[in-house]
Motif scaffolding. Structure first.
Motif, PDB file in Angstrom:
ATOM      1  N   GLY A   1     -12.036 -17.623  62.803  1.00  0.00           N
ATOM      2  CA  GLY A   1     -11.288 -17.478  63.658  1.00  0.00           C
ATOM      3  C   GLY A   1     -11.882 -16.711  64.953  1.00  0.00           C
ATOM      4  O   GLY A   1     -12.818 -16.872  65.536  1.00  0.00           O
ATOM      5  N   THR A   2     -10.961 -15.842  65.695  1.00  0.00           N
ATOM      6  CA  THR A   2     -11.166 -15.094  66.556  1.00  0.00           C
ATOM      7  C   THR A   2     -12.351 -13.960  66.173  1.00  0.00           C
ATOM      8  O   THR A   2     -12.349 -13.767  64.954  1.00  0.00           O
ATOM      9  CB  THR A   2      -9.852 -14.239  67.299  1.00  0.00           C
ATOM     10  OG1 THR A   2      -9.587 -13.628  66.437  1.00  0.00           O
ATOM     11  CG2 THR A   2      -9.219 -15.367  67.706  1.00  0.00           C
ATOM     12  N   ALA A   3     -13.168 -13.267  67.158  1.00  0.00           N
ATOM     13  CA  ALA A   3     -14.009 -12.242  66.820  1.00  0.00           C
ATOM     14  C   ALA A   3     -13.489 -11.125  66.052  1.00  0.00           C
ATOM     15  O   ALA A   3     -14.137 -10.813  65.085  1.00  0.00           O
ATOM     16  CB  ALA A   3     -14.775 -11.806  68.014  1.00  0.00           C
TER      17      ALA A   3
ATOM     18  N   LEU B   1     -12.442 -10.522  56.753  1.00  0.00           N
ATOM     19  CA  LEU B   1     -13.558 -10.216  55.923  1.00  0.00           C
ATOM     20  C   LEU B   1     -13.172  -8.857  54.997  1.00  0.00           C
ATOM     21  O   LEU B   1     -13.533  -8.944  53.951  1.00  0.00           O
ATOM     22  CB  LEU B   1     -15.026 -10.094  56.698  1.00  0.00           C
ATOM     23  CG  LEU B   1     -15.749 -11.354  56.737  1.00  0.00           C
ATOM     24  CD1 LEU B   1     -17.053 -10.987  57.598  1.00  0.00           C
ATOM     25  CD2 LEU B   1     -16.394 -11.721  55.419  1.00  0.00           C
ATOM     26  N   ARG B   2     -12.746  -7.994  55.789  1.00  0.00           N
ATOM     27  CA  ARG B   2     -12.641  -6.518  55.116  1.00  0.00           C
ATOM     28  C   ARG B   2     -11.337  -6.648  54.211  1.00  0.00           C
ATOM     29  O   ARG B   2     -11.373  -6.172  53.054  1.00  0.00           O
ATOM     30  CB  ARG B   2     -12.096  -5.556  56.111  1.00  0.00           C
ATOM     31  CG  ARG B   2     -13.461  -5.064  56.975  1.00  0.00           C
ATOM     32  CD  ARG B   2     -13.082  -4.031  57.990  1.00  0.00           C
ATOM     33  NE  ARG B   2     -14.183  -3.579  59.020  1.00  0.00           N
ATOM     34  CZ  ARG B   2     -14.253  -4.020  60.022  1.00  0.00           C
ATOM     35  NH1 ARG B   2     -13.232  -4.701  60.752  1.00  0.00           N
ATOM     36  NH2 ARG B   2     -15.181  -3.789  60.768  1.00  0.00           N
TER      37      ARG B   2
ATOM     38  N   VAL C   1     -22.493 -10.517  50.552  1.00  0.00           N
ATOM     39  CA  VAL C   1     -24.102 -10.984  50.893  1.00  0.00           C
ATOM     40  C   VAL C   1     -23.839 -11.430  52.409  1.00  0.00           C
ATOM     41  O   VAL C   1     -24.715 -10.880  53.162  1.00  0.00           O
ATOM     42  CB  VAL C   1     -24.484 -12.291  50.230  1.00  0.00           C
ATOM     43  CG1 VAL C   1     -25.729 -12.956  50.712  1.00  0.00           C
ATOM     44  CG2 VAL C   1     -24.654 -11.894  48.626  1.00  0.00           C
ATOM     45  N   ILE C   2     -23.085 -12.067  52.724  1.00  0.00           N
ATOM     46  CA  ILE C   2     -22.914 -12.401  54.309  1.00  0.00           C
ATOM     47  C   ILE C   2     -23.061 -11.253  55.068  1.00  0.00           C
ATOM     48  O   ILE C   2     -23.711 -11.109  55.954  1.00  0.00           O
ATOM     49  CB  ILE C   2     -21.644 -13.146  54.481  1.00  0.00           C
ATOM     50  CG1 ILE C   2     -21.896 -14.253  53.768  1.00  0.00           C
ATOM     51  CG2 ILE C   2     -21.609 -13.732  56.085  1.00  0.00           C
ATOM     52  CD1 ILE C   2     -20.704 -15.483  54.041  1.00  0.00           C
TER      53      ILE C   2
ATOM     54  N   ARG D   1     -20.971 -18.530  61.509  1.00  0.00           N
ATOM     55  CA  ARG D   1     -20.084 -17.699  62.376  1.00  0.00           C
ATOM     56  C   ARG D   1     -19.899 -16.155  62.050  1.00  0.00           C
ATOM     57  O   ARG D   1     -19.746 -15.239  62.671  1.00  0.00           O
ATOM     58  CB  ARG D   1     -18.463 -18.410  62.562  1.00  0.00           C
ATOM     59  CG  ARG D   1     -17.745 -17.825  63.582  1.00  0.00           C
ATOM     60  CD  ARG D   1     -16.486 -18.807  63.888  1.00  0.00           C
ATOM     61  NE  ARG D   1     -16.725 -20.021  64.455  1.00  0.00           N
ATOM     62  CZ  ARG D   1     -16.635 -21.092  63.658  1.00  0.00           C
ATOM     63  NH1 ARG D   1     -15.936 -21.091  62.446  1.00  0.00           N
ATOM     64  NH2 ARG D   1     -17.142 -22.287  64.132  1.00  0.00           N
ATOM     65  N   VAL D   2     -19.491 -16.389  60.509  1.00  0.00           N
ATOM     66  CA  VAL D   2     -19.278 -14.848  59.872  1.00  0.00           C
ATOM     67  C   VAL D   2     -20.515 -14.056  60.157  1.00  0.00           C
ATOM     68  O   VAL D   2     -20.577 -12.807  60.457  1.00  0.00           O
ATOM     69  CB  VAL D   2     -18.954 -14.959  58.600  1.00  0.00           C
ATOM     70  CG1 VAL D   2     -18.968 -13.807  57.828  1.00  0.00           C
ATOM     71  CG2 VAL D   2     -17.477 -15.687  58.465  1.00  0.00           C
TER      72      VAL D   2
END
Length: 224
Positions: A9-11, A18-19, A37-38, A75-76
Motif C-alpha cells: 500500500g502506501t509507504a 509489516l511490524r 527475511v524480507i 515493494r516491501v
C-alpha cells in the motif's frame, strides 16, 4: 484479503503493517519467517550504505517468490531497504517468536550472511549489523563467532570454532560436536523446522565448512 494485500500500500502503511504482522505472528511461523527475511534482508543489504545488484540477487536466491507475489515482495523489500533504521525492532519481534527454536534463528543468520558476502566481502558495518542481530536473537559472542566462521570461509583458520568447541575439547567431545552439527544442518532437519527449501542450499554450504573443519581436526589430532 491476502497477506500481501495487507502488507502493501502506501509507504508508511507498508512498514507499519509489516511490524504489526511480524509482531502478532499472524499466519504462523512460516509467514513470520518470510516477513523477517524480507525486512531484515533488505536492511542487511543497506548496512554498508549501498544496496548492490549482487545483494538483491542473493536475496532472491534464498527467498523464492511465488508467482503473482513478485511485485508485492519487491515493494516491501524496496521500502525496507531505504535505511537501516528499525532493524532491531524486527529482530526483537522475531527473537520473541522463535525463542524456543534457536535453529530457525540461526537459519535466518545464515541467510543474512549470504547476502552480506554477495559482493565478495563482508564489510565492517555489515558485521556490526549481523553481530547486533545475533545478540538480539540470544546468541553469545562465541556462538556468533561460530556462525560467522562457518559462513565466511574461516573454517580452515579456526576449525574448533566451526564445531562450536574450544581447543581443550577431548577427541570424544569433537566427535559429538561434529555429529551434532551435521545433524542440525541435514536438509531433512531444516525442512522439519519449516525453513524454506531455498535455505537448504545455504545449509549445504555450511555443512561443507563443518566437514572441512572436522577433517582438519582429524588430521591434526590423528583421529581415526
Amino acid at each position: 484479503m491476502s497477506l500481501w494485500d495487507r502488507i502493501t500500500g502506501t509507504a508508511q502503511s507498508v512498514l507499519e503493517t509489516l511490524r504489526s504482522v511480524v509482531g502478532s505472528g499472524e499466519g504462523g511461523a512460516g509467514v513470520a519467517f518470510t516477513i523477517a527475511v524480507i525486512a531484515l534482508s533488505a536492511k542487511m543489504a543497506k548496512a554498508d550504505g549501498v544496496v548492490t545488484p549482487d545483494e538483491v540477487e542473493a536475496f532472491s536466491q534464498v527467498f523464492t517468490v511465488e508467482p503473482g507475489d513478485e511485485d508485492h515482495v519487491a515493494r516491501v523489500f524496496n521500502m525496507a531497504r531505504q535505511d537501516v533504521a528499525g532493524y532491531d525492532a524486527y529482530a526483537r519481534q522475531i527473537a520473541r517468536m522463535f525463542q524456543d527454536r534457536p535453529g530457525v534463528l540461526e537459519d535466518l543468520m545464515d541467510g543474512l550472511f549470504h547476502i552480506a558476502r554477495a559482493d565478495g566481502v563482508v564489510h565492517e558495518d555489515e558485521l556490526a549489523f549481523l553481530h547486533d542481530v545475533a545478540t538480539i536473537f540470544g546468541f553469545s559472542d562465541f556462538e556468533f563467532a561460530r556462525i560467522r566462521a562457518s559462513n565466511t570461509g574461516e573454517a580452515v583458520a579456526d576449525p574448533y570454532l566451526v564445531l562450536g568447541v574450544t581447543p581443550d575439547a577431548t577427541d570424544q567431545d569433537l566427535k559429538m560436536a561434529y555429529r551434532r552439527a551435521v545433524a542440525e544442518n541435514h536438509p531433512d532437519r531444516l525442512i522439519a523446522r519449516g525453513v524454506p527449501e531455498e535455505f537448504v542450499t545455504l545449509a549445504t554450504e555450511k555443512l561443507a565448512a563443518i566437514n572441512t573443519a572436522w577433517e582438519a581436526l582429524k588430521q591434526e589430532r590423528g583421529i581415526a
